[in-house]
Design an enzyme around this catalytic site. Structure first.
Site, mmCIF file in Angstrom:
data_model
loop_
_atom_site.group_PDB
_atom_site.id
_atom_site.type_symbol
_atom_site.label_atom_id
_atom_site.label_comp_id
_atom_site.label_asym_id
_atom_site.label_seq_id
_atom_site.Cartn_x
_atom_site.Cartn_y
_atom_site.Cartn_z
ATOM 1 N N ASP A 4 0.844 -1.141 -0.103
ATOM 2 C CA ASP A 4 0.072 0.003 -0.063
ATOM 3 C C ASP A 4 0.705 1.357 0.010
ATOM 4 O O ASP A 4 0.390 2.319 -0.533
ATOM 5 C CB ASP A 4 -0.977 0.145 0.982
ATOM 6 C CG ASP A 4 -0.330 -0.299 2.624
ATOM 7 O OD1 ASP A 4 0.909 -0.406 2.619
ATOM 8 O OD2 ASP A 4 -1.153 -0.343 3.336
ATOM 9 N N ASN B 39 10.835 3.437 7.951
ATOM 10 C CA ASN B 39 9.415 3.324 8.899
ATOM 11 C C ASN B 39 9.369 3.862 10.030
ATOM 12 O O ASN B 39 10.462 4.063 10.808
ATOM 13 C CB ASN B 39 9.190 1.732 9.223
ATOM 14 C CG ASN B 39 8.459 0.958 7.983
ATOM 15 O OD1 ASN B 39 9.183 1.102 6.851
ATOM 16 N ND2 ASN B 39 7.509 0.124 8.334
#
Length: 495
Positions: free
Chosen positions: A238, A297
């Site tokens: 995604d 991240n």
């Protein structure tokens, strides 16, 4: 061209989004939204994969009942998680959730067999305890029967595609996140697989985003009463789809895909694999049209979501807008956390963990809900600056500002504080970045757009982008200096 459907599944919910082009503008409509609730069974945390597949079929059924003629569909989900298909073509077991504890301490154990520098040198992927490589290693250590019975390894969108089409394919953007894919060779790393004692036969041909990946199989069409349509392998991670939707005008740009997770980085033509990238724990994940996403991240709004859940269990129900208002009214820069500290990874009582973190770092802990939320959002914005500057350093680029996409941009306070923290403009939009990027790749596959840059131009002209200019620089600069010292990030910035 007919309408298309993007199935966009996140860590907490999924949606079926209808996309159509009207006079050169992209129009999107939500057809179906559903929750994505992990299921605890004993000591294990699973994804309810068959429920997700059921909801995908419901999305197709809703489209049929609305008289929509679909020309293609694509699926994007989160990364790293997977399942196995057995010799009989059936799914073996419910896939584990990446927050399951079976990977605890597995990084250290694997590094005893294969040095971290060897793994990073081959894959260019950051080290996170839930990466696929560590999940597989954990299954090995547990002598999981999945490994004896499995014939093919498929990641979450690969599995959902397989259920729809009967064809098994691995897709590039998600395959790269496994820490088993070699970006230099452009395929699974055979040496790593051998050292891990993982059969090469498990891992199939890797499709690039935009590749055809089969047609809806007869059983699905008969069940739903719909015609067969092509299923496109989009950027099925995604974040890969979200980056495809960044409405950048400059080929050199920084992005932040903001939601449960925050992922910040830039798009590069070649992976950046060197000692500094490894020490800073940056990653090189596959993107659209052979690009790579040099990114890091960041824990994201997960900490806020879990805090809200804890307060609700205690009988204190707050909407997200209410929490943002309370944060706005709280005292600024009262306490900081590193959002990426391991204590914030697993589900649980985040307010208590924040108090523990503050005590361990010699800070006065938050007490009210507003103070907790302010601590989380300010810490996120300041962590964004840290990663933004590291991204510039690693990529050798200087960015004029930051593009924010994803549901997190609905938090306007976080957008403004992010601009304040980095000292540069933030351009927020579109909020449905993953679904729109999914659609963009489908349209490229159909020949509607020539390439991703033509698609980005259409996205830019179709969706509003809110600009946030940096404010209160005299306050945010000193706050950042305190933040990196308290969190220990100052040492990393000197690498």
């Amino acid at each position: 061209m007919g309408d298309i459907i993007a199935f966009d599944l996140g860590a907490s919910s999924g949606r079926a989004m209808l996309g159509r082009l009207v006079n050169g503008k992209i129009e999107i409509t939500e057809l179906h939204r559903f929750s994505n609730d992990p299921v605890q069974v004993g000591d294990r945390l699973h994804w309810d994969l068959l429920r997700l597949y059921h909801e995908i079929k419901q999305g197709l059924l809703i489209a049929k009942n609305k008289g929509i003629e679909v020309s293609s569909i694509g699926i994007d989900t989160w990364a790293v998680d997977f399942g196995f298909i057995g010799a009989n073509g059936e799914l073996i077991g419910n896939p584990y959730h990446y927050r399951d504890r079976h990977t605890e301490n597995m990084m250290e154990k694997l590094f005893e067999q294969i040095p971290a520098s060897d793994i990073f040198g081959k894959t260019g992927i950051q080290f996170l305890q839930f990466n696929t490589i560590f999940q597989l290693f954990a299954l090995k250590q547990a002598q999981s029967p999945w490994l004896q019975e499995g014939n093919r390894f498929l990641m979450i969108p690969d599995l959902l595609r397989y259920f729809l089409t009967g064809e098994m394919h691995n897709e590039f953007s998600n395959a790269t996140t496994t820490q088993l894919f070699n970006p230099i060779e452009g395929t699974w790393d055979k040496e790593l697989l051998k050292r891990l004692d993982l059969p090469e036969a498990w891992f199939g041909e890797v499709l690039q985003p935009g590749s055809p990946a089969g047609m809806l199989q007869a059983s699905v069409c008969e069940e739903l009463g719909i015609p067969s349509v092509p299923v496109i392998a989009v950027a099925e991670h995604d974040t890969g789809s979200a980056v495809a939707a960044v409405p950048a005008t400059d080929r050199s740009f920084a992005y932040l895909s903001c939601g449960t997770w925050s992922l910040m980085g830039t798009e590069v033509q070649q992976p950046v694999i060197n000692e500094t990238a490894q020490k800073l724990n940056f990653t090189n994940e596959g993107g659209v049209e052979g690009t790579y996403r040099l990114l890091k991240n960041i824990m994201g709004l997960w900490i806020l979501q879990e805090s809200r859940r804890v307060w609700e269990k205690a009988g204190k129900s707050y909407s997200f807008p209410e929490l943002v208002l309370l944060a706005r009214e709280a005292k600024p820069f009262g306490a900081f956390i590193d959002p990426d500290h391991p204590m914030f990874l697993a589900p649980g009582d985040m307010p208590t963990r924040i108090v523990q973190y503050c005590r361990e770092t010699g800070q006065q802990a938050p007490e009210t809900a507003g103070e907790f939320v302010r601590c989380i959002l300010e810490s996120l914005a300041l962590k964004y600056r840290f990663v933004f500057e590291m991204t510039e350093r690693l990529s050798g680029q200087q960015f004029n500002g930051l593009h924010m996409v994803g549901g997190g941009i609905n938090n306007t306070l976080l957008c403004q504080w992010s601009a304040n923290a980095i000292g540069k403009p933030v351009w927020a939009g579109p909020s449905e970045g993953s679904a729109i990027g999914n659609m963009a790749v489908q349209w490229i596959a159909q020949g509607v757009f020539a390439d991703i840059w033509e698609a980005r131009q259409a996205i830019r002209s179709s969706f509003p982008v809110e600009e946030y200019q940096p404010e209160e620089q005299e306050l945010w600069g000193p706050a950042y200096d305190r933040f990196v010292k308290l969190t220990g990030l100052a040492e990393s910035s000197n690498l």
